[in-house]
Motif scaffolding. Structure first.
Motif, PDB file in Angstrom:
ATOM      1  N   PRO A   1       0.823  -1.216   0.121  1.00  0.00           N
ATOM      2  CA  PRO A   1      -0.003   0.095   0.027  1.00  0.00           C
ATOM      3  C   PRO A   1       1.007   1.281   0.021  1.00  0.00           C
ATOM      4  O   PRO A   1       1.990   1.154   0.532  1.00  0.00           O
ATOM      5  CB  PRO A   1      -0.872  -0.151   1.317  1.00  0.00           C
ATOM      6  CG  PRO A   1       0.125  -0.985   2.268  1.00  0.00           C
ATOM      7  CD  PRO A   1       0.978  -1.795   1.281  1.00  0.00           C
ATOM      8  N   ASP A   2       0.355   2.467  -0.570  1.00  0.00           N
ATOM      9  CA  ASP A   2       0.695   3.510  -0.364  1.00  0.00           C
ATOM     10  C   ASP A   2       0.270   4.366   0.948  1.00  0.00           C
ATOM     11  O   ASP A   2      -0.815   4.110   1.249  1.00  0.00           O
ATOM     12  CB  ASP A   2       0.504   4.326  -1.676  1.00  0.00           C
ATOM     13  CG  ASP A   2       1.103   3.950  -3.153  1.00  0.00           C
ATOM     14  OD1 ASP A   2       2.188   3.454  -2.899  1.00  0.00           O
ATOM     15  OD2 ASP A   2       0.195   4.012  -3.873  1.00  0.00           O
TER      16      ASP A   2
ATOM     17  N   HIS B   1     -15.261  10.710  -5.614  1.00  0.00           N
ATOM     18  CA  HIS B   1     -15.334   9.236  -5.411  1.00  0.00           C
ATOM     19  C   HIS B   1     -16.404   8.473  -5.645  1.00  0.00           C
ATOM     20  O   HIS B   1     -16.857   7.511  -6.515  1.00  0.00           O
ATOM     21  CB  HIS B   1     -14.722   8.958  -4.144  1.00  0.00           C
ATOM     22  CG  HIS B   1     -14.373   7.440  -4.026  1.00  0.00           C
ATOM     23  ND1 HIS B   1     -13.056   6.911  -4.757  1.00  0.00           N
ATOM     24  CD2 HIS B   1     -14.773   6.234  -3.342  1.00  0.00           C
ATOM     25  CE1 HIS B   1     -13.042   5.629  -4.393  1.00  0.00           C
ATOM     26  NE2 HIS B   1     -14.060   5.312  -3.607  1.00  0.00           N
TER      27      HIS B   1
ATOM     28  N   ASP C   1     -13.354   2.066   2.247  1.00  0.00           N
ATOM     29  CA  ASP C   1     -13.645   1.323   1.066  1.00  0.00           C
ATOM     30  C   ASP C   1     -14.485   0.071   1.389  1.00  0.00           C
ATOM     31  O   ASP C   1     -14.042  -0.945   0.522  1.00  0.00           O
ATOM     32  CB  ASP C   1     -12.512   1.231  -0.076  1.00  0.00           C
ATOM     33  CG  ASP C   1     -12.946   2.314  -1.162  1.00  0.00           C
ATOM     34  OD1 ASP C   1     -13.715   2.886  -1.024  1.00  0.00           O
ATOM     35  OD2 ASP C   1     -11.599   2.115  -1.722  1.00  0.00           O
TER      36      ASP C   1
ATOM     37  N   ASP D   1      -8.788   1.385  -0.881  1.00  0.00           N
ATOM     38  CA  ASP D   1      -8.324   2.696  -0.181  1.00  0.00           C
ATOM     39  C   ASP D   1      -9.054   2.837   0.960  1.00  0.00           C
ATOM     40  O   ASP D   1     -10.093   2.313   1.146  1.00  0.00           O
ATOM     41  CB  ASP D   1      -8.563   3.795  -1.209  1.00  0.00           C
ATOM     42  CG  ASP D   1      -7.542   3.630  -2.240  1.00  0.00           C
ATOM     43  OD1 ASP D   1      -6.680   2.841  -2.632  1.00  0.00           O
ATOM     44  OD2 ASP D   1      -8.149   4.413  -3.479  1.00  0.00           O
TER      45      ASP D   1
ATOM     46  N   ARG E   1      -9.327   6.356   2.633  1.00  0.00           N
ATOM     47  CA  ARG E   1      -8.862   7.705   2.463  1.00  0.00           C
ATOM     48  C   ARG E   1      -8.571   8.410   3.495  1.00  0.00           C
ATOM     49  O   ARG E   1      -7.485   9.238   3.663  1.00  0.00           O
ATOM     50  CB  ARG E   1      -9.565   8.380   1.506  1.00  0.00           C
ATOM     51  CG  ARG E   1      -9.566   9.794   0.881  1.00  0.00           C
ATOM     52  CD  ARG E   1     -10.449  10.266  -0.072  1.00  0.00           C
ATOM     53  NE  ARG E   1     -11.836  10.623   0.185  1.00  0.00           N
ATOM     54  CZ  ARG E   1     -12.726   9.674   0.191  1.00  0.00           C
ATOM     55  NH1 ARG E   1     -12.899   8.910  -0.560  1.00  0.00           N
ATOM     56  NH2 ARG E   1     -14.102  10.367   0.748  1.00  0.00           N
TER      57      ARG E   1
ATOM     58  N   LYS F   1      -3.743   3.636   0.738  1.00  0.00           N
ATOM     59  CA  LYS F   1      -4.213   3.516  -0.602  1.00  0.00           C
ATOM     60  C   LYS F   1      -3.644   2.067  -1.217  1.00  0.00           C
ATOM     61  O   LYS F   1      -2.486   1.916  -0.917  1.00  0.00           O
ATOM     62  CB  LYS F   1      -3.686   4.626  -1.560  1.00  0.00           C
ATOM     63  CG  LYS F   1      -4.361   4.548  -2.849  1.00  0.00           C
ATOM     64  CD  LYS F   1      -3.853   6.121  -3.777  1.00  0.00           C
ATOM     65  CE  LYS F   1      -4.355   5.991  -5.128  1.00  0.00           C
ATOM     66  NZ  LYS F   1      -3.969   6.937  -5.916  1.00  0.00           N
ATOM     67  N   ASN F   2      -4.504   1.421  -1.909  1.00  0.00           N
ATOM     68  CA  ASN F   2      -4.340   0.443  -2.435  1.00  0.00           C
ATOM     69  C   ASN F   2      -3.650  -0.857  -1.420  1.00  0.00           C
ATOM     70  O   ASN F   2      -2.574  -1.359  -1.774  1.00  0.00           O
ATOM     71  CB  ASN F   2      -3.151   0.524  -3.678  1.00  0.00           C
ATOM     72  CG  ASN F   2      -3.094  -0.613  -4.679  1.00  0.00           C
ATOM     73  OD1 ASN F   2      -3.833  -1.212  -4.833  1.00  0.00           O
ATOM     74  ND2 ASN F   2      -1.799  -0.890  -5.059  1.00  0.00           N
TER      75      ASN F   2
END
Length: 760
Positions: A15-16, A32, A652, A662, A664, A669-670
């Motif tokens: 993930p980021d 979104h 999410d 994600d 947020r 993220k990811n």
């Protein structure tokens, strides 16, 4: 392009990570929402569908159970509600060709996210014993297979009839009626895993296992305490209600181990201040509590109220309560040192909370699974009630208890009789109305149902919605238990993991969604739901069904009942399938509060169910009064070098449905295989930010439960506490680690160790 599912299962272990946000919603939420909706439904379908969500002439959102105001916005939905609608109204389809191309063994390797993204189920599917792939089957053959297995049972109690919280009132009433005519009270449901602790505590203390407030009470409150709950992700429309309360002068205390963006600041996307301005700060006092320390906090607040001259509502206590003297003795003995250890708070923070409570004439306490999923969850919620009783804050406008339920009709399912321990009064009414003798022996809840499957005492598992395998604790034990069943059946709209962890034989029965038009031989039908505050209203889908081969949930139950029960049943199942009004007529004579059901639900907005403590200050408990309680204070403890873990949702996600990868508001993220750890704890454990670790839970049975490969994120959690997403961490929750009384899995206070792992 709308309607096209992802082709591959995305990598989720890299993930980021960015800094967590400090405000929820605003323009990013709108962007979104529209992006996800258009990917699933296309532009035109998005507009037609979202404008009917939660409208008086529309359909109830299949997401959460937060109530709607009387005057509704044209866009009466939140970001996560829109995602739920988009996934149901998607143009993507899972056809027999999909199952022919994907053996069950292959599907079992896929993530829950990938499975859900494939789209709507279109045909009844059957997995024969020894087969590698599901194959299409006719509805008639499917019902024959179920009847064959049910009739082969030694006793009806070898069958389990599970229910998800999205099932309508009509379907739930028919489902429990069928199960009881068949001969069992084995009706476990998702309440067993979330708010069972609330129902247990409230039934004993105030006599009604539901919240005592309406939406208007929040607007009238002087103080709202939000404990163990993250509205910004789990009930985003609640933020609008809190914003309106703040505009009227309400103060808000937030009690949570994690800072949550939604409770810090809300940028309402329905007004200019939210879109272009700074939004509304919501929390006046943030108590960043240690996991499981809530009982100690509310006990000490009670002690401080008792010690404050004039703070106790003595008239209310004398006229309406029982057990005050014992509670007072216990509360006055509350120990400050123990409270500070249990809560991780500073004395000054608790004293500031006291000042806000004393300044309030009307207080509402809201909570969710952060309170209900501990071993001592029931005593914790009783302690919340104690504090409100001291101040006379139950049974008057602007005050009361507010357990915030999850799925959109989880409360209605219970009202309709989906309960493994039904009251004698309910069974008496059922017997009188339908002229059969219902079983009186209590059935199995979720945890006991898994044990029964594991031990070979249950052989048929039938699920009306939901994703039982992914939602349940102790994943390896649950999956092994399901595989021991003779037959597993799932009534579903979309593919999920429960469809690929099967018994010897398995069926998937595709059903209509909330968004879809329900045509029966008696004409177009509607269903009803009950929200988190006891409001009952109609829900009417408008879209054409995803497939001509779908049946509604009421139709599935009626046809199954006719096939299984045969001519011995005098219940008019065929009439019920034809016209749902006939179901509501019967409900009106069985379930208190639903008198004249059809006429009352025809009114726009529906009607409010009676609630004796709220409406009359009458408490239908064993003592005839509201009961103070005085349980010993408990809180979880972690040995040196260990942490307390809570499982939670990402932004999410809704329950086990993963909309994306994600989170947020938390800056992720990811990726989903992440563990949030206080930086000081992480450094002490030698875990740098971005390293990987296996999560290993430690419990009294000595079994090692491991969730491998989680990225460590340094995060401002309460020291000694960590957090990670479920269902990935359900593997860590021991089946027998449950709340006292309610038997709810205690997944908010797991003792874990972190073992450094190779990122590869």
């Amino acid at each position: 392009m709308a309607g096209k599912p992802p082709t591959g299962d995305p990598v989720q272990d890299a993930p980021d990570v960015a800094a967590p946000q400090h405000a929820a919603a605003g323009l990013p939420a709108i962007a979104h929402t529209l992006r996800v909706a258009q990917q699933q439904m296309g532009v035109r379908r998005t507009a037609l569908t979202l404008l009917k969500v939660n409208q008086k002439d529309g359909f109830d959102c299949p997401g959460c159970a937060w109530p709607e105001p009387d005057k509704r916005h044209a866009a009466e939905f939140c970001e996560n509600g829109a995602k739920a609608v988009a996934e149901e109204a998607t143009l993507r389809r899972v056809t027999p060709d999909f199952f022919a191309a994907h053996p069950v063994a292959d599907l079992a390797t896929r993530s829950g996210y990938w499975l859900g993204q494939q789209g709507r189920l279109t045909h009844p599917m059957y997995l024969a014993e020894g087969a590698t792939n599901y194959e299409p089957v006719t509805w008639e053959r499917a019902f024959d297979l179920i009847a064959e297995e049910l009739h082969a049972l030694t006793t009806p109690d070898e069958a389990l009839f599970y229910t998800s919280g999205r099932t309508s009132n009509e379907a739930a009433f028919l489902y429990q009626l069928f199960a009881r005519e068949f001969g069992t009270n084995n009706l476990p449901d998702c309440s067993n895993m979330c708010h069972e602790s609330s129902g247990s505590a409230l039934t004993e203390t105030i006599g009604v296992g539901k919240g005592s407030v309406l939406l208007e009470d929040l607007y009238q409150a002087d103080l709202i305490i939000v404990a163990g709950q993250n509205p910004g992700t789990n009930h985003p429309r609640m933020l609008s209600a809190l914003e309106k309360a703040k505009a009227g002068g309400t103060k808000i205390i937030t009690v949570n181990p994690l800072p949550e963006a939604g409770m810090e600041r809300f940028k309402n996307p329905q007004n200019a201040r939210g879109l272009a301005g700074v939004g509304t700060p919501l929390t006046d006092l943030f108590l960043q509590i240690r996991l499981g320390g809530d009982q100690a906090l509310f006990r000490t607040l009670g002690r401080l109220v008792l010690e404050t001259e004039g703070a106790v509502d003595t008239d209310f206590i004398r006229e309406h309560t029982h057990g005050f003297e014992e509670y007072e003795r216990t509360a006055r003995a509350a120990d400050w040192d123990e409270t500070l250890r249990a809560t991780g708070l500073r004395r000054a923070e608790i004293e500031e909370a006291l000042r806000m409570i004393l300044a309030s004439r009307r207080t509402v306490v809201c909570w969710a699974m952060g309170l209900t999923q501990h071993k001592h969850a029931v005593p914790t919620i009783k302690e919340v009630v104690n504090l409100l009783l001291l101040r006379g804050d139950i049974g008057r406008p602007g005050a009361g208890v507010c357990p915030v339920r999850g799925h959109s009709n989880v409360q209605g399912d219970r009202t309709m009789g989906i309960f493994e321990r039904p009251s004698a009064a309910f069974l008496d009414a059922l017997e009188k109305e339908f002229d059969f003798t219902p079983p009186r022996e209590h059935g199995l809840d979720v945890v006991r149902a898994i044990r029964a499957l594991r031990d070979g005492d249950a052989k048929v598992f039938f699920a009306m919605g939901g994703n039982f395998v992914a939602a349940s604790p102790d994943t390896e034990v649950t999956e092994a238990a399901m595989r021991r069943a003779r037959l597993t059946v799932h009534v579903s709209t979309k593919l999920n993991r429960s469809h690929v962890i099967t018994g010897a034989r398995a069926l998937i029965l595709p059903t209509l969604g909330r968004t879809e038009r329900d045509r029966q031989s008696g004409g177009d039908q509607f269903v009803t739901v009950e929200d988190s505050m006891g409001m009952v209203h109609a829900s009417r889908g408008r879209l054409e069904p995803a497939s001509p081969h779908l049946l509604s949930e009421p139709a599935i139950v009626c046809r199954l009942a006719r096939r299984v029960l045969g001519t011995e049943s005098t219940t008019p199942w065929e009439e019920f399938e034809k016209d749902y009004a006939t179901i509501r007529d019967r409900v009106s004579r069985v379930v208190p509060g639903f008198e004249d059901f059809n006429a009352r639900v025809a009114r726009p907005g529906g009607f409010t169910l009676p609630h004796a403590p709220r409406d009359e200050r009458r408490f239908p408990t064993a003592t005839g009064k509201a009961n103070f309680t005085a349980a010993p204070v408990e809180y979880p403890k972690a040995p040196e070098g260990r942490l307390l873990l809570q499982t939670l949702r990402s932004h999410d996600q809704y329950n086990t449905t993963i909309y994306g990868l994600d989170d947020r508001y938390r800056g992720i993220k990811n990726g989903r295989r992440v563990v949030l750890v206080n930086p000081d704890d992480a450094r002490t454990l030698g875990l740098a930010d971005g390293t990987y670790a296996d999560l290993v839970s430690e419990w009294t049975d000595g079994t090692e439960r491991r969730a491998p490969g989680f990225r460590v994120i340094h995060y401002p959690t309460t020291p000694g506490c960590a957090a990670a997403y479920y269902p990935e961490t359900n593997v860590l929750v021991p089946l027998d680690h449950t709340a006292d009384t309610s038997n709810t899995p205690a997944s908010k206070s797991l003792v874990i160790r972190l073992e450094q792992a190779d990122p590869a």
